[in-house]
Design a protein around this motif. Sequence first.
Motif: not given
Length: 95
Positions: A5-8, A12-13, A36-37
Amino acid sequence: MNRELEVFINACLKEYEYQSLGDSKKGNKQGKIIASICIQLKNENRLHELLDLLEHEHPQVRFRAAEKTLLSFPEKSEKVLMELSALRGLQFGQI
């Protein structure tokens, strides 16, 4: 919050930032990370974890979470997408 979720969120940002700058190449790279996430979460039956991001402070994170959960959780995702479609004054080319 888990690593995926951190990578997602970060992707996004960054995607939003690159879109605002008109850098589609870098923005598309972030879109691939987001996809990919989501594939990983779906394969692990964890796509529901994105539902927490439907309340994120940044509209790009909410949009991408709603987009990726629309088929599995339409009631919650549609509500967020409707709210985002009413936003004005943002550099928000996705909606």
